[in-house]
Design a protein around this motif. Structure first.
Motif: not given
Length: 309
Positions: A245-251, A288-293
């Motif tokens: 797959t394309e690279q995915k940013d998982r933080n 609880l940590k959430l990604p910026p989006f």
């Protein structure tokens, strides 16, 4: 290339609170990150590991309260194996009895003592008494002394139709080397301190898996950085005709995914940036940590997630 080994393993679980209780209290792992499934933010993504959340110690879960039970089958991870100091295996044998954890009698595998057991969802786990891990610091809990604590992964065993195609990916792309054979197992070894073992068990004509609670979703292997990951992706395509797959940013790492020839989902994850990027090391797993989006949806997401206390 960096350390050759497993970065993390991700599995599917039933109720989140039961999962949290078993892995932090019964097994003594640290909750190093509490976030959500980036692709399905209605469920948690819980990360357990050692005190620092090092690659090679991280077991993660997508817990769903009403997840149907899975069924082990060919083309799946059969067992996740942790390592403990050799002197600790007796402590863990007694602890399994004391805590009512379903487990098997001690056996020898490749000369090492193995204690196989199941988690509350029936997932197959094991502890290996491994020499030389005493020097690695263990995490103490109120009833697990640091010198008996789980140190990290020993490795995984994979159930596949035939060994050779998967072996080619492990050796040519991921850097492992075949080191031993015993009965139906073929052992491949990397050089990482933890998570350096992959055992292949080839079985023809076995049932296909049914994914659900108690099954492994994917196994992630380590890449030192983006360049090392890209090199593996090129080799995967050029030498094996497999497109990742394309690279995915998982933080906490950057990932690519592919199905190896035995149909198991593999991931290649970068060591950087790590779990301390958004929390101080002493506070890992607390908020609880959430990604910026997803941050703008925090109130809605938090309202849908079960309370973990």
């Amino acid at each position: 290339m960096g350390a050759i080994g497993i970065h993390h393993v991700t599995a599917i679980a039933g109720p989140a609170l039961r999962n949290l209780d078993f892995y932090t209290r019964t097994l003594g792992l640290r909750l190093v990150k509490k976030t959500v499934n980036f692709d399905d933010p209605g469920t948690y993504h819980l990360y357990y590991g050692d005190e620092a959340g090092q690659p090679g110690t991280i077991l993660t879960f997508f817990p769903w309260d009403h997840a149907a039970p899975g069924r082990l089958g060919v083309g799946e991870t059969q067992e996740i194996v942790f390592c403990v100091p050799e002197a600790a295996i007796g402590f863990w044998s007694h602890r399994m009895i004391e805590k009512g954890v379903p487990h098997e009698p001690l056996i020898k595998r490749f000369g090492e003592t193995v204690l196989a057991f199941r988690d509350p969802d029936g997932m197959r786990l094991a502890l290996v008494a491994r020499s030389g891990v005493d020097a690695a610091s263990g995490r103490s809990t109120p009833d697990i002394p640091a010198d008996h604590a789980i140190r990290g992964f020993h490795g995984v065993s994979l159930l596949i139709e035939e060994a050779q195609p998967t072996a080619a990916i492990l050796t040519d792309v991921l850097g492992f080397r075949e080191t031993a054979r015993e009965n139906s197992l073929i052992r491949f070894t990397g050089d990482a301190a933890f998570g350096r073992i992959v055992d292949l068990r080839a079985v023809g004509g076995f049932l296909k898996p049914r994914f659900g609670a108690g099954t492994v979703h994917h196994v992630a292997f380590r890449a030192a950085d983006d360049a090392a990951q890209a090199k593996m992706v090129r080799k995967l395509a050029d030498n094996h005709g497999i497109t990742a797959t394309e690279q995915k940013d998982r933080n906490y790492f950057r990932s690519v995914y592919f199905h190896e020839p035995g149909h198991i989902l593999f991931e290649i994850a970068t060591d950087a940036p790590g779990f301390a990027i958004d929390e101080a090391p002493a506070e890992l797993g607390q908020a609880l940590k959430l990604p910026p989006f997803l941050e703008e949806r925090r109130a809605e997401i938090e309202s849908r997630l079960p309370d973990l206390g």
